[in-house]
Design an enzyme around this catalytic site. Structure first.
Site, PDB file in Angstrom:
ATOM      1  N   PHE A 155       0.806  -1.226   0.000  1.00  0.00           N
ATOM      2  CA  PHE A 155       0.000   0.000   0.000  1.00  0.00           C
ATOM      3  C   PHE A 155       0.838   1.274   0.000  1.00  0.00           C
ATOM      4  O   PHE A 155       0.303   2.359   0.192  1.00  0.00           O
ATOM      5  CB  PHE A 155      -0.963  -0.001   1.204  1.00  0.00           C
ATOM      6  CG  PHE A 155      -1.970  -1.122   1.155  1.00  0.00           C
ATOM      7  CD1 PHE A 155      -3.107  -1.010   0.374  1.00  0.00           C
ATOM      8  CD2 PHE A 155      -1.749  -2.300   1.850  1.00  0.00           C
ATOM      9  CE1 PHE A 155      -4.036  -2.049   0.292  1.00  0.00           C
ATOM     10  CE2 PHE A 155      -2.666  -3.344   1.779  1.00  0.00           C
ATOM     11  CZ  PHE A 155      -3.810  -3.223   1.005  1.00  0.00           C
ATOM     12  N   LYS A 157       2.827   4.626  -0.938  1.00  0.00           N
ATOM     13  CA  LYS A 157       2.543   5.660  -1.941  1.00  0.00           C
ATOM     14  C   LYS A 157       3.865   6.168  -2.497  1.00  0.00           C
ATOM     15  O   LYS A 157       4.756   6.520  -1.712  1.00  0.00           O
ATOM     16  CB  LYS A 157       1.816   6.860  -1.296  1.00  0.00           C
ATOM     17  CG  LYS A 157       0.511   6.519  -0.613  1.00  0.00           C
ATOM     18  CD  LYS A 157      -0.141   7.770  -0.032  1.00  0.00           C
ATOM     19  CE  LYS A 157       0.526   8.301   1.230  1.00  0.00           C
ATOM     20  NZ  LYS A 157       0.445   7.445   2.399  1.00  0.00           N
ATOM     21  N   GLU A 158       3.999   6.225  -3.807  1.00  0.00           N
ATOM     22  CA  GLU A 158       5.204   6.833  -4.364  1.00  0.00           C
ATOM     23  C   GLU A 158       5.294   8.262  -3.856  1.00  0.00           C
ATOM     24  O   GLU A 158       4.292   8.937  -3.684  1.00  0.00           O
ATOM     25  CB  GLU A 158       5.144   6.814  -5.894  1.00  0.00           C
ATOM     26  CG  GLU A 158       5.501   5.462  -6.449  1.00  0.00           C
ATOM     27  CD  GLU A 158       5.429   5.401  -7.961  1.00  0.00           C
ATOM     28  OE1 GLU A 158       5.639   6.429  -8.612  1.00  0.00           O
ATOM     29  OE2 GLU A 158       5.164   4.307  -8.475  1.00  0.00           O
ATOM     30  N   ALA A 258     -10.142  18.192  -6.337  1.00  0.00           N
ATOM     31  CA  ALA A 258     -10.436  18.217  -7.767  1.00  0.00           C
ATOM     32  C   ALA A 258      -9.135  18.567  -8.485  1.00  0.00           C
ATOM     33  O   ALA A 258      -8.272  19.238  -7.918  1.00  0.00           O
ATOM     34  CB  ALA A 258     -11.494  19.279  -8.053  1.00  0.00           C
ATOM     35  N   GLY A 259      -8.986  18.112  -9.705  1.00  0.00           N
ATOM     36  CA  GLY A 259      -7.740  18.405 -10.416  1.00  0.00           C
ATOM     37  C   GLY A 259      -7.803  17.992 -11.872  1.00  0.00           C
ATOM     38  O   GLY A 259      -8.884  17.882 -12.458  1.00  0.00           O
ATOM     39  N   CYS A 266      -0.554   2.946 -10.767  1.00  0.00           N
ATOM     40  CA  CYS A 266      -1.485   2.069 -10.050  1.00  0.00           C
ATOM     41  C   CYS A 266      -2.956   2.320 -10.344  1.00  0.00           C
ATOM     42  O   CYS A 266      -3.636   1.442 -10.849  1.00  0.00           O
ATOM     43  CB  CYS A 266      -1.223   2.156  -8.548  1.00  0.00           C
ATOM     44  SG  CYS A 266       0.381   1.464  -8.112  1.00  0.00           S
ATOM     45  N   LYS A 269      -4.380   1.487 -13.974  1.00  0.00           N
ATOM     46  CA  LYS A 269      -4.332   0.079 -14.363  1.00  0.00           C
ATOM     47  C   LYS A 269      -5.146  -0.783 -13.402  1.00  0.00           C
ATOM     48  O   LYS A 269      -5.765  -1.761 -13.807  1.00  0.00           O
ATOM     49  CB  LYS A 269      -2.884  -0.416 -14.463  1.00  0.00           C
ATOM     50  CG  LYS A 269      -2.261  -0.873 -13.177  1.00  0.00           C
ATOM     51  CD  LYS A 269      -0.913  -1.554 -13.414  1.00  0.00           C
ATOM     52  CE  LYS A 269      -0.162  -1.742 -12.110  1.00  0.00           C
ATOM     53  NZ  LYS A 269      -0.796  -2.598 -11.133  1.00  0.00           N
TER      54      LYS A 269
HETATM   55  N1  LIG Z   1       4.530   1.873  -7.650  1.00  0.00           N
HETATM   56  C1  LIG Z   1       3.680   1.910  -6.646  1.00  0.00           C
HETATM   57  O1  LIG Z   1       3.416   2.960  -6.049  1.00  0.00           O
HETATM   58  C2  LIG Z   1       3.010   0.651  -6.181  1.00  0.00           C
HETATM   59  C3  LIG Z   1       2.357   0.649  -4.941  1.00  0.00           C
HETATM   60  C4  LIG Z   1       1.727  -0.530  -4.523  1.00  0.00           C
HETATM   61  C5  LIG Z   1       1.753  -1.658  -5.336  1.00  0.00           C
HETATM   62  N2  LIG Z   1       2.388  -1.613  -6.544  1.00  0.00           N
HETATM   63  C6  LIG Z   1       2.408  -2.837  -7.351  1.00  0.00           C
HETATM   64  O2  LIG Z   1       3.683  -3.453  -7.176  1.00  0.00           O
HETATM   65  C7  LIG Z   1       4.109  -4.084  -8.400  1.00  0.00           C
HETATM   66  C8  LIG Z   1       5.443  -3.500  -8.829  1.00  0.00           C
HETATM   67  O3  LIG Z   1       5.258  -2.126  -9.128  1.00  0.00           O
HETATM   68  P1  LIG Z   1       6.490  -1.144  -9.354  1.00  0.00           P
HETATM   69  O4  LIG Z   1       5.935   0.224  -9.482  1.00  0.00           O
HETATM   70  O5  LIG Z   1       7.552  -1.421  -8.351  1.00  0.00           O
HETATM   71  O6  LIG Z   1       6.976  -1.660 -10.795  1.00  0.00           O
HETATM   72  P2  LIG Z   1       8.360  -1.322 -11.533  1.00  0.00           P
HETATM   73  O7  LIG Z   1       8.058  -1.420 -12.975  1.00  0.00           O
HETATM   74  O8  LIG Z   1       8.943  -0.078 -10.974  1.00  0.00           O
HETATM   75  O9  LIG Z   1       9.317  -2.534 -11.104  1.00  0.00           O
HETATM   76  C9  LIG Z   1       9.123  -3.854 -11.495  1.00  0.00           C
HETATM   77  C10 LIG Z   1      10.495  -4.494 -11.655  1.00  0.00           C
HETATM   78  O10 LIG Z   1      10.326  -5.902 -11.869  1.00  0.00           O
HETATM   79  C11 LIG Z   1      11.351  -6.303 -12.752  1.00  0.00           C
HETATM   80  N3  LIG Z   1      11.004  -7.616 -13.321  1.00  0.00           N
HETATM   81  C12 LIG Z   1      10.091  -7.899 -14.275  1.00  0.00           C
HETATM   82  N4  LIG Z   1      10.060  -9.212 -14.488  1.00  0.00           N
HETATM   83  C13 LIG Z   1      10.946  -9.787 -13.651  1.00  0.00           C
HETATM   84  C14 LIG Z   1      11.325 -11.118 -13.373  1.00  0.00           C
HETATM   85  N5  LIG Z   1      10.777 -12.146 -14.035  1.00  0.00           N
HETATM   86  N6  LIG Z   1      12.278 -11.338 -12.448  1.00  0.00           N
HETATM   87  C15 LIG Z   1      12.832 -10.304 -11.778  1.00  0.00           C
HETATM   88  N7  LIG Z   1      12.491  -9.038 -11.972  1.00  0.00           N
HETATM   89  C16 LIG Z   1      11.556  -8.775 -12.904  1.00  0.00           C
HETATM   90  C17 LIG Z   1      11.427  -5.186 -13.762  1.00  0.00           C
HETATM   91  O11 LIG Z   1      12.645  -5.212 -14.476  1.00  0.00           O
HETATM   92  C18 LIG Z   1      11.282  -3.973 -12.847  1.00  0.00           C
HETATM   93  O12 LIG Z   1      12.544  -3.509 -12.412  1.00  0.00           O
HETATM   94  C19 LIG Z   1       2.969  -3.840  -9.385  1.00  0.00           C
HETATM   95  O13 LIG Z   1       2.104  -4.945  -9.354  1.00  0.00           O
HETATM   96  C20 LIG Z   1       2.272  -2.609  -8.837  1.00  0.00           C
HETATM   97  O14 LIG Z   1       0.920  -2.558  -9.196  1.00  0.00           O
HETATM   98  C21 LIG Z   1       3.020  -0.496  -6.972  1.00  0.00           C
END
Ligand SMILES: NC(=O)c1ccc[n+]([C@@H]2O[C@H](COP(=O)([O-])OP(=O)(O)OC[C@H]3O[C@@H](n4cnc5c(N)ncnc54)[C@H](O)[C@@H]3O)[C@@H](O)[C@H]2O)c1
Length: 448
Positions: A155, A157-158, A258-259, A266, A269
């Site tokens: 959960f 947040k970036e 609002a924005g 996230c 998708k």
């Molecule tokens: N970014 C966010 O704020 C956030 C927050 C909560 C949940 N999530 C979820 O977490 C997951 C990851 O998101 P993210 O933003 O970190 O993605 P990201 O694209 O920043 O990182 C994913 C990484 O996985 C690597 N990868 C892909 N296939 C691989 C494999 N087979 N073996 C090893 N590494 C592999 C990619 O090279 C990449 O570096 C997603 O499902 C996303 O929905 C993201």
């Protein structure tokens, strides 16, 4: 504990560094050799506040390592987190190829018990698919090594990811096995010392919880955007309305702005994916379909206002754009509203001079080969001889600019504010034509 993080992106790198910070030995594995090389050279492939120090400290202490070696990574951690990307397929469903590939990697190399933790955001039923993929690889090798798969949606947040991981509101664990739950409780205990915030449930409910959370937050944003468009027509001010409803504790102030629409890796998708999951099971989600539709339209509101002010043809016009990242404190531009705004401006013949405190490298990649976009070294520089300024991301440094200098640099003092950073009355007094979101003709009147 020895922990492997498969996938070293926003989630994997932050989670891995935070787990190392509390004493675990963490190995972050990724198939992206460039990313791992940057990390092994002491660099950071992403911008996230506080992350550089954390990574540096734990690398130096030998608790955080980075590798592209699958066998080494699977051998390292008794606990294997899967934190790879789950981008949308053409039809909006979550693309699980990376998750399944990560599971196969584990099955191909494990030689004794592994606890496999799905941290990626994945549709309900994915834990079963991960289990099957591992089992198939083990069967192909003719070995019967035991393993467990649990769900642990993330959960964070970036922009505040380190803080969120170190001090979580809640940790959701979906597990059907008490021993796996015990291990997960031990992993998260250091992050919740005052009181436990672990919420344990079955795997499917945990998988759905993540989508429910993001769908709810996206709904709040689209709801406010819909009301903002109405407020504008009615001569009401959405900012007053926001304060008027947010003060109700049943509603609360969070996520009521609002924005110019939500973006990021996230919300867009995940809303699409839950709609697809529902459709596959014969369930219609009309509310979430509307949330998505409202957001798509909202990303175009700024350019609609620009067209209403400057006309349909924008040839020869030059616009300053402040903010490229999908939100402040990150360099992430996935699905950022700025991409839609800039694309529409270029399509109509305008040129764009953009500024963002950290996302300009990413923007150069995103708009590579695109004519008409250039980048400025400062917010003011971007506005030099521009016909107007469009604000797309609410970075702190945009909140109180030197308005006199801004007015002088712009060809005409026009601001389209997609984040409602300023007070309309103040802007009028300062001599600007100001176009915020949802602040109707009665804007500012009677304000406290
Ligand atoms: N970014 C966010 O704020 C956030 C927050 C909560 C949940 N999530 C979820 O977490 C997951 C990851 O998101 P993210 O933003 O970190 O993605 P990201 O694209 O920043 O990182 C994913 C990484 O996985 C690597 N990868 C892909 N296939 C691989 C494999 N087979 N073996 C090893 N590494 C592999 C990619 O090279 C990449 O570096 C997603 O499902 C996303 O929905 C993201």
């Amino acid at each position: 504990m020895k922990i492997t993080m498969i996938g070293t992106g926003y989630v994997g790198l932050v989670s891995g560094a935070c787990l190392a910070e509390v004493g675990n030995e963490v190995l972050c594995y990724d198939v992206d050799a460039r990313k791992i090389a940057v990390l092994n050279d002491g660099g950071l492939p992403i911008h996230e506040p506080g992350l550089a120090e954390l990574v540096q400290r734990n690398r130096a202490a030998g608790r955080l390592r980075f590798s592209t070696d699958a066998a080494e990574s699977v051998a390292h951690g008794g606990v294997q987190f899967i934190a790879v990307g789950t981008p949308p397929n053409e039809d909006g469903s979550a693309d699980l190829q990376h998750v399944v590939a990560a599971a196969r990697t584990i099955g191909r190399h494990m030689s004794d018990y592994r606890l496999v933790v799905d941290k990626s955001t994945v549709p309900v039923g994915t834990a079963d698919a991960v289990r099957d993929a591992i089992a198939r690889e083990l069967a192909a090798r003719g070995v019967a090594t035991p393993f467990t798969v649990v769900s642990n949606p993330e959960f964070l947040k970036e922009g505040a990811a380190v803080e969120d991981f170190m001090r979580p509101d809640r940790v959701v664990i979906g597990a059907d096995d008490p021993e796996a739950t015990r291990i997960m409780r031990a992993i998260y205990a250091p992050f919740q010392r005052s009181h436990e915030r672990l919420i344990v449930m079955d795997v499917r409910s945990a998988e759905l919880t993540k989508y429910a959370a993001n769908a709810m937050l996206a709904t709040r944003i689209s709801f406010m955007n819909e009301l903002a468009n109405l407020a504008e027509r009615l001569g009401a001010d959405i900012e007053h309305v926001r304060r008027g409803i947010g003060s109700d504790p049943r509603i609360g102030f969070h996520f009521l702005y609002a924005g110019a629409g939500y973006g990021g890796s996230c919300f867009p998708k995940d809303v699409k994916a839950i709609i697809r999951t529902a459709a596959k099971t014969g369930v219609d989600l009309p509310m979430l379909a509307a949330v998505e539709r409202v957001n798509e339209a909202q990303k175009r509101v700024l350019v609609r206002k620009i067209r209403e002010r400057f006309g349909e043809k924008l040839d020869g016009r030059r616009f300053a754009v402040w903010g490229l990242a999908f939100k402040p404190n990150t360099d992430d531009m996935r699905e950022a509203p700025s991409r839609v705004v800039i694309a529409e401006l270029l399509e109509r013949g305008a040129t764009v001079v953009a500024y963002d405190p950290v996302a300009m490298d990413e923007a150069r990649r995103v708009f590579a080969g695109q004519r008409g976009v250039s980048y400025a070294g400062s917010p003011l520089e971007a506005t030099d001889r521009a016909d107007a300024l469009a604000i797309v991301t609410e970075w702190k440094e945009f909140r109180s600019p030197d308005f006199d200098a801004l007015r002088e640099r712009l060809r005409q003092p026009v601001i389209f504010d997609g984040r409602n950073l300023y007070e309309p009355d103040d802007m009028r007094r300062l001599g600007f034509e100001y176009f915020p979101i949802g602040r109707g003709t009665g804007q500012g009147k009677g304000a406290a």
